[in-house]
Structure formats: structure tokens, C-alpha cells
Design a protein around this motif. Structure first.
Motif, PDB file in Angstrom:
ATOM      1  N   GLY A 645       0.815  -1.205   0.000  1.00 25.88           N
ATOM      2  CA  GLY A 645       0.000   0.000   0.000  1.00 25.88           C
ATOM      3  C   GLY A 645       0.846   1.251   0.000  1.00 25.88           C
ATOM      4  N   ALA A 646       0.186   2.376  -0.201  1.00 25.73           N
ATOM      5  CA  ALA A 646       0.828   3.691  -0.180  1.00 25.73           C
ATOM      6  C   ALA A 646      -0.275   4.731  -0.072  1.00 25.73           C
ATOM      7  N   PRO A 647       0.059   5.919   0.399  1.00 29.36           N
ATOM      8  CA  PRO A 647      -0.964   6.964   0.486  1.00 29.36           C
ATOM      9  C   PRO A 647      -1.559   7.324  -0.869  1.00 29.36           C
ATOM     10  N   TRP A 648      -0.820   7.064  -1.948  1.00 23.29           N
ATOM     11  CA  TRP A 648      -1.261   7.481  -3.279  1.00 23.29           C
ATOM     12  C   TRP A 648      -1.967   6.379  -4.065  1.00 23.29           C
ATOM     13  N   ILE A 649      -2.143   5.210  -3.487  1.00 21.37           N
ATOM     14  CA  ILE A 649      -2.774   4.095  -4.206  1.00 21.37           C
ATOM     15  C   ILE A 649      -4.284   4.101  -3.997  1.00 21.37           C
ATOM     16  N   ASN A 650      -5.025   3.808  -5.041  1.00 21.70           N
ATOM     17  CA  ASN A 650      -6.463   3.558  -4.983  1.00 21.70           C
ATOM     18  C   ASN A 650      -6.639   2.043  -4.873  1.00 21.70           C
ATOM     19  N   GLY A 651      -6.909   1.558  -3.665  1.00 22.51           N
ATOM     20  CA  GLY A 651      -6.947   0.126  -3.419  1.00 22.51           C
ATOM     21  C   GLY A 651      -7.957  -0.631  -4.268  1.00 22.51           C
ATOM     22  N   PRO A 652      -9.232  -0.217  -4.302  1.00 24.52           N
ATOM     23  CA  PRO A 652     -10.211  -0.948  -5.116  1.00 24.52           C
ATOM     24  C   PRO A 652      -9.837  -0.993  -6.601  1.00 24.52           C
ATOM     25  N   ALA A 653      -9.294   0.109  -7.120  1.00 23.50           N
ATOM     26  CA  ALA A 653      -8.914   0.128  -8.537  1.00 23.50           C
ATOM     27  C   ALA A 653      -7.771  -0.836  -8.802  1.00 23.50           C
ATOM     28  N   LEU A 654      -6.789  -0.874  -7.886  1.00 26.39           N
ATOM     29  CA  LEU A 654      -5.654  -1.772  -8.070  1.00 26.39           C
ATOM     30  C   LEU A 654      -6.094  -3.229  -7.939  1.00 26.39           C
ATOM     31  N   ALA A 655      -6.954  -3.533  -6.961  1.00 25.62           N
ATOM     32  CA  ALA A 655      -7.444  -4.906  -6.791  1.00 25.62           C
ATOM     33  C   ALA A 655      -8.216  -5.360  -8.024  1.00 25.62           C
TER      34      ALA A 655
END
Length: 767
Positions: A645-655
Motif C-alpha cells: 500500500g501507499a498513500p497514493w494508491i487507490n486500493g479498489p482500482a488496483l485490486a
């Protein structure tokens, strides 16, 4: 544009080119076959590699005959296929009969052969086909006998040596009986039925039992037996089949590489070849899935070998779910439905005399074929994975303890270890040595210190609280090496640390640096071997460029190497010409396919952020990007290397993006976490968590490439791949990813690069 789309769709499932185009594996195959010829392992060979649409490579090497006169091998040479008969002739015939409802796999053999065991046997057709019937390997040949019917009578009366389903015994008698079942249910002997129902429909024009005299010039001769003026040529090599007039269910078929390639393509296409259907796709799937009894280590399909003691021709890279067979005369095939690839090695290694089996050559050719295919894609037809075993593995420490540390007695020992240096019962190596009267003159600790809890650069020297033995921190030294002045205090250096199986885990380099210094000091170096916790069979990932060698990459090996520390030490000592007086104390009971949870050994966190076997399994891929400063690989959370993870990541989009990539063996879901340590201490990180759904299928480094590709695409400018050069190891991989190449294609390219490593590695495998 439509034509390009169709071509691209086909390449997605069949990545091989057609014959006439350049085949990248040709040079490697030619080199190792030529080496085998030079070592007199076989007089000659024909190799064919192909895909669902056709062969991509076929070439003849060496000689077809050596006596009475030398003849050059040709691509159309006809070979005595030996036990390939079992699958190509007999199993194919049974496929046809099963489809017609004339044979049922789980019926007792007595349903079809009432005279079998006087009608009093529980052995089933399935047990014959998987070699779990309990019958002996072969019929007695003395006193001599003759005739097909005589052979059948002997097979019907032969007594089992084990209970049905009890253990794996590879048996020609099984397939002699299966050939007779074909005759009883079809009205034709297996040679006639296979010719009419299998060979002719598939256009296998050079495949036949008892070949005619006109074929003789093209037939590769086999053995010159006692009393014979010339070698067998056109007469089956297998003596039992010779006694049975040349026709049996287990041997007797003659064929060419070209014809076998047609049969293999039929299997890859689900029973269909060039518009003609031999059997239904469901039938192919049923016969090629595991059919052995639950829990057995030797996994067989119905006639096919999948993962048994005879499946070296699978090579190092073809995945579970692939299958094949070998023949005693030197023939072999392997078929991988996931990458739509087959590989054939046809030879007459028994000419003019018997030689050792071509186990190594078969394996190496298959490895090269897999490296240039799409192997390790999802296995579509493996109904169930092999059942994990639970063994009692003894580490090198356990073995040395049983010997009362005899080779260390009377010597000053320098022990390189940490908290992982324990025996099966959890007792420390240093305590066991002292109890046995060994003089431990000093402890030398790696990164993270003797207790494995420190996660900073300046790990200080100390004293062991229990024994008062001094602890010398190797990690505090700038070059991470034991000083020569320190080594003068010892007569022998012993290394005993549990590794995790990835190139950039520093315990391996600690061992190699200490081994180099010990060689300079002319002090013996002993490695107490321990399991590779993520198996000794999976080899993945980029090699490493010479100019990026460092403490996180000090050997020219792939990221996941599939070796133990003892094997790595032996390989480095020889290949890097270290010259150490090296001894490896081998484990007892470890199999290369074992994960740590199969060994009966206790998991001990080898470092503060390596907290589970799942984390270790994912580590070779997830750790590839760890030097990205604005990004977390889950260190200092509840799941190191199991989430990023990172502050700049969009988790749902990456998943969602990663899920659409259909990466084998792993699933993804969005998550949020906040590390309680550097580099993102206390910051809210959005990202994804990884769920390993099939660890045998998972290629961790492919996952790492896919993750890198996703981050570059979805969040441009956030990840600097060059900052991770020492971890990734191969600048060409960085360049390909940066240029936007498909990560799956990059993974296939990397796999091809590992072929040479696998050849070197093979020389140093201890298990």
C-alpha cells in the motif's frame, strides 16, 4: 485489423510459433543433445516441440545406427516406442471404449476378464491404469514361452505382491491385461483396434505394431542381444512382447516423432485434430486428471504419468496438470495443456547396448521447451492438487547431533547462527554442542542479530546470556564479512541458519562471504543444511546482472532459486572457485517438493518481518519493489509481504486491475493499513492484500512483475523501478516493464533465461 485480432487471441493460448519460424530454444536444445551424444548417452535423437496448431521445432541429431554400419539420424526415423505404447495405443483405445459405454473405469477387472485371479479379485480397471493394482512389474521369462494367448494366461494368473490401492508398482502386467480388455470388448486385438480407431483417423501413417520389411531402412535399431548377429531392427525390444508375437498392451508400437506430434496435438485440442474428432474433450480431461488413490505421492492419470518417480521428463518448469510418459528404449513425451505445449524426445539409447536411462537429458529438453512456452499458466485439468504429506525431516543439526558432533570434537568452533539454529525439539545448536563437549569459541550473528529481533544497521557485538560466549556481529562490519583476525580464533566455522529461499534474503550472502574468508584463512567450513521452506522445485524470476551484485544479490541465480543453503554453498564453492574446504551435513527425509509445513519442523520467524510461510511464499515477488521509498510492502503491519500500500494508491482500482489479469494462484482485495515503523510510519496506506489460493500454481515473481506493471499503468511516476535494481536484479526486465511490455510476456522471457542456471544447478542438488 480483424486478422490481427484473431491471431492475437490464438497467441494468448498457444504462444508458440509454427515450424519455419525461428524457435528460440533451438540453440539450447542442440547444445545439450550434442553434449549427450559426445558422452555416448545415446547414438542419436529426434526432438520435436509443438503447440496445439502444429510443431514449432523438429530436428534430428547424431546417428540412427552404429552397427553394423553407421547411419545418420533423420527426422522421419521410426522408433520402437516401448512404453509409449501404453498411452498412445492402449490408453487411446480405452478412451474410445469408455466413450462407447463398453468399459467402466471403476469396474473390477473380472467384469471383462472373468478368469483373472480365478474370478476372485477386487482389482479395478482404474488400478491397472494407475499402477496401483499390486501386481508385479513383469511376467517371468524363464523358462521360455511363446504366444499371445500364453502371455495373457500368465497375466491372468499372476499373483499380486501388494493389496489393491496400497502402493505404486509400475507394472507391464497391468497393461498386458488392459490390452486384453480391449480385445474382449472390441473383438480386435489392441494392435488392430489402435491402428483402425486411433492411428488411421489421426493420419499417423508411420505408426504400427510389427512393422513391414519395407519400413526397415528407416527403423532405428535397438539392442544386439547375446547370440544375435545384428541388433534388433523392426522387432520389438521388449522381451515379453516378443514372446507375445510382438503385440501387447504395454509395448510393441513403432512410430515417428511426426506421428507422435499429431497424437499430442489431438490431446491438446481436446480429442480433435484437423477437424476430425477422435474422442470427446471430457474424455481427454478425465483420462489426464489425477486418478491415484488419495494421499499417494506417485500421482498418475489413467495411463498417463503426472507426478511420480518416473516423471523426470516433466523437467523443471512444466506445471502440475501436465502429463506424459517414457519408454525404455529412450523415447519420451510430455504435454502441458496450460501452455498448449508438447515436447518429444525420440532416441534409441539401447543401441547397440543398454545405457543408463536418459533421465537428465529428458528433463533438460523439457525445461527448455517449457522456458520458451507459456508454461505455469493456470492448470485447467488438474482436478485436485497432490495431498500434502506430513513427514519427520531431520535438519543437518539433528543429523550432526545424532553423531555426537564427532567431527567437531577437539576443535575451536566459530558458529554462525541466530535464533533459527534449533533442533526438532527447539533446543539451540550452541547448547547441544556444549552438551556434547564441543568447544564453541565464538558466535557470529547475521543481519537482525543473534535473536533475530533487530531491524537496523548497527547491530552490536554482545555476549550470549546463557553461555557467556562472545557474539560477534557480522552485520556491523561494513563489508559484512568476518575479519581474518577473528577467524584465527577458530579451527572450523559452522553455519546453521534457516533461509527463506529468495535471492535477496541476506543470510545466503552472509554464508558465502564467511565461506570466502574461511577459504582465505584455510579453515574448514561446515554447513548444517535446512529445508528451503518454499520448496526445492519452484525456480522463478529474473537472473541478476553482474554489475548489480551486492549483499542482497551475491550469486548469479534467479530470484527464487529452489535450493537449500547447503546446495547453494556447494554450487558457489565450485562455480565461483571459492576453494573452501566445505562440508555440507545433509538433512534426512526432505523431499524437494516439500513446503515447510510438510516437514514436521517448527516455523520460527527468521527475521522480524518474515512472520509466516505465506509471507515467505509471496516474498520473492512482493519484495521486488521494496526500495520504493513512498511505498509499503507491509513491513511493521500484521501482514508483512502479504499486502502492499501507499498513500497514493487507490486500493479498489488496483485490486480490480490485478484480478482482471488472472494471475495464477492468487486473489486480491482492497485494504487499508498504517505501518508502525519506517518507511511510512503512522501513515494511512491504501492498497491490496494477497490471498494465495494455490501455492503450487503461484509464480511469485510473475506476481511481482504484474504488480509493478499495474502500479506503472495506474499511478504513473510513483514507482522508480531503477531504485529497485539490486532487488529485481535484471536491468533488461526493468526496461521491458518501463516500456509497457506485458508482464506475462516478460515472465516468459525471464523463464527462458533460467535454462542455463537450471543446468548448472542440477549438478549440485543433494536431494
Amino acid at each position: 485489423m480483424r486478422g490481427r485480432a484473431v491471431l492475437s487471441a490464438w497467441l494468448a493460448v498457444a504462444p508458440l510459433a509454427l515450424v519455419g519460424e525461428s524457435y528460440r530454444g533451438e540453440a539450447d536444445i542442440g547444445r545439450i543433445v550434442t553434449e549427450a551424444l559426445g558422452k555416448d548417452q545415446t547414438p542419436g535423437a529426434v526432438v520435436e516441440v509443438g503447440g496445439a496448431r502444429g510443431p514449432v521445432f523438429r530436428k534430428a541429431y547424431g546417428s540412427r545406427a552404429l552397427v553394423p554400419a553407421r547411419e545418420a539420424m533423420t527426422e522421419d526415423t521410426i522408433f520402437d516406442a516401448a512404453s509409449l505404447t501404453k498411452v498412445v495405443a492402449t490408453t487411446s483405445s480405452l478412451m474410445k471404449l469408455v466413450e462407447r459405454g463398453l468399459v467402466r473405469i471403476d469396474d473390477p477387472v473380472t467384469v471383462y476378464l472373468p478368469g483373472f485371479q480365478n474370478g476372485k479379485s477386487d482389482i479395478t480397471v482404474r488400478q491397472l491404469m494407475t499402477h496401483y493394482s499390486g501386481l508385479r512389474p513383469d511376467l517371468d521369462l524363464e523358462p521360455a514361452w511363446s504366444g499371445y494367448d500364453t502371455g495373457i494366461a500368465k497375466a491372468l494368473a499372476d499373483k499380486p505382491v501388494a493389496k489393491p490401492g496400497e502402493r505404486f508398482i509400475y507394472s507391464d502386467i497391468n497393461f498386458i491385461l488392459l490390452g486384453e480388455i480391449v480385445r474382449q470388448r472390441s473383438g480386435a486385438r489392441v494392435d488392430q483396434f489402435a491402428y483402425e480407431q486411433v492411428f488411421q483417423p489421426l493420419g499417423m501413417k508411420d505408426t504400427l505394431y510389427t512393422p513391414p520389411e519395407a519400413w526397415r531402412p528407416r527403423i532405428a535399431p535397438t539392442e544386439k542381444e547375446n547370440g544375435m548377429a545384428e541388433p534388433l531392427r523392426g522387432v520389438v525390444h521388449d522381451p515379453t512382447t516378443r514372446f507375445m508375437d510382438g503385440v501387447a498392451g504395454h509395448a510393441g508400437m513403432f512410430t515417428t516423432a511426426g506421428d507422435l506430434g499429431r497424437w499430442a496435438r489431438m490431446i491438446l485440442n481436446g480429442g480433435l485434430l484437423e477437424g476430425a474428432r477422435l474422442v470427446n474433450a471430457a474424455t481427454v480431461a478425465r483420462f489426464t486428471e489425477p486418478s491415484s488413490p488419495e494421499g499417494m505421492r506417485d500421482i498418475r492419470g489413467l495411463g498417463f504419468d503426472i507426478a511420480s518417480r518416473y516423471s523426470a521428463n516433466r523437467g523443471e518448469l512444466f506445471p502440475l496438470g501436465s502429463f506424459g510418459h517414457t519408454g525404455f528404449t529412450g523415447t519420451s513425451m510430455w504435454i502441458d495443456p496450460s501452455s498448449k505445449t508438447y515436447v518429444l524426445l525420440m532416441s534409441n539409447s539401447v543401441h547397440p547396448r543398454r545405457r543408463p536411462p536418459l533421465t537428465s537429458l529428458r528433463s533438460r529438453v523439457a525445461t527448455i521447451a517449457a522456458a520458451h512456452s507459456g508454461a505455469n499458466l493456470p492448470r485447467s485439468i488438474l482436478a485436485r492438487p497432490p495431498k500434502p504429506r506430513f513427514a519427520r525431516v531431520s535438519t543437518g543439526l539433528d543429523v550432526l547431533t545424532e553423531r555426537a558432533f564427532a567431527q567437531l570434537k577437539g576443535k575451536r568452533v566459530g558458529l554462525i547462527t541466530n535464533h533459527t539454529g534449533i533442533n526438532r525439539d527447539g533446543l539451540r545448536n550452541v547448547d547441544l554442542m556444549l552438551r556434547a563437549g564441543v568447544r564453541v569459541a565464538g558466535l557470529l550473528s547475521p543481519e537482525h542479530g543473534i535473536a533475530g529481533t533487530e531491524d537496523h544497521e548497527n547491530v552490536a557485538d554482545g555476549v550470549d546470556a546463557k553461555t557467556k560466549i562472545p557474539i560477534h556481529s557480522l552485520y556491523r562490519n561494513k563489508d559484512r564479512r568476518p575479519p581474518q583476525a577473528l577467524l584465527k580464533q577458530f579451527d572450523v566455522v559452522v553455519f546453521d541458519i534457516q533461509d527463506v529461499g529468495a535471492r535477496f534474503y541476506t543470510y545466503m550472502c552472509t554464508m558465502l562471504y564467511a565461506m570466502e574468508e574461511s577459504a582465505k584463512a584455510r579453515i574448514p567450513f561446515v554447513v548444517l543444511d535446512r529445508p528451503n521452506p518454499i520448496t526445492g522445485t519452484h525456480v522463478e524470476g529474473p537472473m541478476i546482472d553482474d554489475d548489480v551484485h551486492s549483499f542482497v544479490g551475491c550469486l548469479p541465480i534467479p530470484l527464487r532459486h529452489g535450493m537449500t543453503m547447503g546446495e547453494l554453498a556447494a554450487m558457489a564453492n565450485a562455480e565461483q572457485k571459492i576453494g573452501a574446504n566445505l562440508e555440507v551435513v545433509k538433512m534426512r527425509g526432505w523431499l524437494r517438493s516439500d513446503w515447510l509445513d510438510s516437514t514436521g519442523l517448527t516455523w520460527v520467524n527468521p527475521s522480524p518481518n518474515m512472520r509466516s510461510l505465506t509471507g515467505a511464499t509471496l516474498y520473492p515477488g512482493i519484495g521486488m519493489l521494496e526500495y520504493t521509498k513512498s511505498y509499503s510492502v507491509g513491513r511493521w503491519t500484521d501482514g508483512p509481504f502479504e499486502q502492499i500500500g501507499a498513500p497514493w494508491i487507490n486500493g479498489p482500482a488496483l485490486a480490480e486491475y490485478l484480478s482482471r489479469r488472472e494471475i495464477p494462484g492468487v486473489r486480491f482485495y482492497a485494504t487499508v493499513f498504517a505501518p508502525n515503523g519506517d518507511p511510512l510510519n503512522g501513515q494511512t496506506c491504501r492498497g491490496v492484500r494477497f490471498v494465495v489460493t494455490d501455492r503450487e500454481e503461484l509464480d511469485a515473481t510473475r506476481l511481482g512483475l504484474e504488480l509493478a506493471g499495474a502500479l506503472l499503468k495506474l499511478f504513473p511516476g510513483k514507482v522508480d523501478l531503477t531504485a529497485n535494481a539490486k532487488l529485481i536484479g535484471r536491468k533488461a526486465v526493468i526496461g521491458k516493464l518501463a516500456a509497457g511490455e506485458d508482464p506475462a510476456a516478460v515472465a516468459r522471457w525471464m523463464r527462458a533465461e533460467t535454462v542455463r542456471f537450471l543446468e548448472v544447478r542440477a549438478k549440485y542438488l543433494l536431494y
